[in-house]
Design an enzyme around this catalytic site. Structure first.
Site, PDB file in Angstrom:
ATOM      1  CB  THR A  82      -0.864   5.774   1.449  1.00 53.09           C
ATOM      2  OG1 THR A  82      -1.680   4.624   1.281  1.00 53.09           O
ATOM      3  CG2 THR A  82      -1.665   7.012   1.086  1.00 53.09           C
TER       4      THR A  82
ATOM      5  CB  THR B 177      -3.260   4.088   9.289  1.00 53.15           C
ATOM      6  OG1 THR B 177      -3.211   3.120   8.240  1.00 53.15           O
ATOM      7  CG2 THR B 177      -3.600   3.388  10.591  1.00 53.15           C
ATOM      8  N   GLY B 178      -6.010   3.944   7.776  1.00 48.98           N
ATOM      9  CA  GLY B 178      -7.340   3.366   7.647  1.00 48.98           C
ATOM     10  C   GLY B 178      -8.166   4.088   6.601  1.00 48.98           C
TER      11      GLY B 178
ATOM     12  CB  SER C 223      -0.986   0.000   1.169  1.00 48.43           C
ATOM     13  OG  SER C 223      -0.324  -0.220   2.364  1.00 48.43           O
TER      14      SER C 223
ATOM     15  CB  THR D 134      -0.712   3.151   4.704  1.00 45.09           C
ATOM     16  OG1 THR D 134      -1.329   2.756   3.494  1.00 45.09           O
ATOM     17  CG2 THR D 134      -0.569   4.658   4.743  1.00 45.09           C
TER      18      THR D 134
ATOM     19  NE  ARG E 162      -9.808   7.206  -1.318  1.00 42.35           N
ATOM     20  CZ  ARG E 162      -8.965   6.926  -0.331  1.00 42.35           C
ATOM     21  NH1 ARG E 162      -7.670   6.825  -0.563  1.00 42.35           N
ATOM     22  NH2 ARG E 162      -9.403   6.744   0.894  1.00 42.35           N
TER      23      ARG E 162
HETATM   24  C1  SD4 Z   1      -6.245   6.258   2.483  1.00 42.31           C
HETATM   25  N1  SD4 Z   1      -5.684   6.377   4.816  1.00 42.31           N
HETATM   26  O1  SD4 Z   1      -5.858   6.479   1.357  1.00 42.31           O
HETATM   27  C2  SD4 Z   1      -5.211   5.917   3.521  1.00 42.31           C
HETATM   28  C3  SD4 Z   1      -4.942   4.465   3.497  1.00 42.31           C
HETATM   29  C4  SD4 Z   1      -4.226   4.024   4.685  1.00 42.31           C
HETATM   30  O2  SD4 Z   1      -3.439   2.420   6.005  1.00 42.31           O
HETATM   31  O3  SD4 Z   1      -3.792   4.730   5.510  1.00 42.31           O
HETATM   32  N2  SD4 Z   1      -4.081   2.826   4.914  1.00 42.31           N
HETATM   33  O4  SD4 Z   1      -7.432   6.268   2.811  1.00 42.31           O
END
Ligand code: SD4
Length: 326
Positions: free
Chosen positions: A204, A237-238, A84, A186, A214
């Protein structure tokens, strides 16, 4: 043996997988402050001991916190097994790898890129935006042109493995980010040097199989990353859409400014995310540090791992989670 190798050897094998209690903070709430003895630290999302060690070692060698962040994050960006970030990052649904990154200094000056294609080190382009442009965030074609003007080269970021994963995904083509799976590598990183100067960064390829165009939270100051070295810093993150909606890292730093510990601030920011949703079938995790070096980590669901490095340890920990407590 070089200093770097001896550091990696010394710390390379330690993994702790348990809810952490770092020496400096065991109490959630206002007012618990360490004496700053462990100030020089590197903290990152997920399992990034090698990158943390490189960043910490860079600090030991006296480089600036921004340099240390760039060093640590570049290591993850060039790792093809990290699915990622940078090379080997999962593509969007059209098969393009598109990258988001941000870097921020002690005084909240940020440089960021979003929707950047074909450049393997977006964190370094973000640094150039910070130091070599009149802007904060460059996106898409313009970001690519800027990178090429600054001497970066195009490369193919899609590996055989990510191409195959994309082909498999296309058979059903259902977009459903999975908790701790789609997004488990990430990198968001924060560091403080011996004199208390702080910096942060994140990089990321965003959520796998996202729509074309996006952009997530990572390149947006105050969403995926915020640093105010006089107070603290935070990374996320997330599922980026939820982090953007809540300006979460800015919120965390503001809570620390009000006197909350980094741990309590992360918990309050997760509660803020959850309170506004009818479904919580997604993951968000936060890491924070205050100017004293006290840290906090919290996520919605169990399974959010972070890496903590100082001169005594380079260890992985699982953050406490909201649904642990229910
Ligand atoms: C996103 N927050 O592009 C990032 C992805 C991420 O751990 O952090 N993943 O939405």
């Amino acid at each position: 043996m070089s200093e770097r190798r001896s550091f990696l050897k010394k710390f390379g094998l330690s993994i702790i997988l348990s809810p952490h209690l770092l020496s400096c903070e065991g109490v959630s709430g206002k007012g618990s402050k360490s004496n700053g003895a462990q100030r020089k630290i590197v903290l990152s999302t997920w399992r990034h001991k090698r990158s943390n060690a490189l960043a910490f070692n860079a600090l030991e060698n006296g480089v600036s916190p921004l340099d240390a962040i760039e060093t640590g994050i570049r290591d993850v960006e060039s790792d093809p097994s990290d699915s990622s970030v940078g090379l080997g990052g999962r593509p969007d649904r059209s098969g393009e790898v598109t990258l988001d990154a941000c870097i921020m200094d002690h005084n909240s000056n940020a440089g960021a890129v979003s929707y950047l294609k074909q450049i393997s080190h977006p964190i370094s382009v973000a640094r150039k935006v910070l130091e070599d442009s009149p802007h904060t965030l460059l996106s898409g074609e313009g970001a690519l042109r800027f990178a090429l003007e600054k001497g970066f080269h195009k490369s193919d970021l899609l590996t055989e493995e990510s191409k195959n994963a994309w082909s498999n995904w296309k058979q059903n083509a259902v977009y459903q980010p999975e908790i701790n799976i789609e997004n488990h590598d990430t990198i968001g990183m924060l560091c403080i040097d011996a004199s208390g100067i702080m910096a942060g960064g994140c990089s990321t390829s965003g959520l796998a199989y996202k729509m074309e165009g996006r952009v997530g939270d990572s390149p947006i100051p105050g969403a995926g990353l915020y640093v105010d070295g006089n107070v603290g810093g935070a990374v996320a993150t997330g599922l980026g859409e939820k982090v953007i909606k809540n300006c979460s890292t800015f919120y965390i730093v503001e809570l620390i400014r009000q006197g909350y510990t980094p741990q309590k601030a992360c918990e309050m920011a997760i509660q803020r995310v959850i309170k506004r949703e009818s479904k919580t079938d997604f993951q968000v995790g936060f890491l924070a540090v205050d100017k004293f070096g006290d840290i906090g980590a919290f996520s919605i669901h169990p399974g959010f791992i972070y890496t903590y490095t100082n001169n005594e340890e380079n260890t992985e920990h699982e953050a406490n989670a909201y649904f642990d407590k229910m």
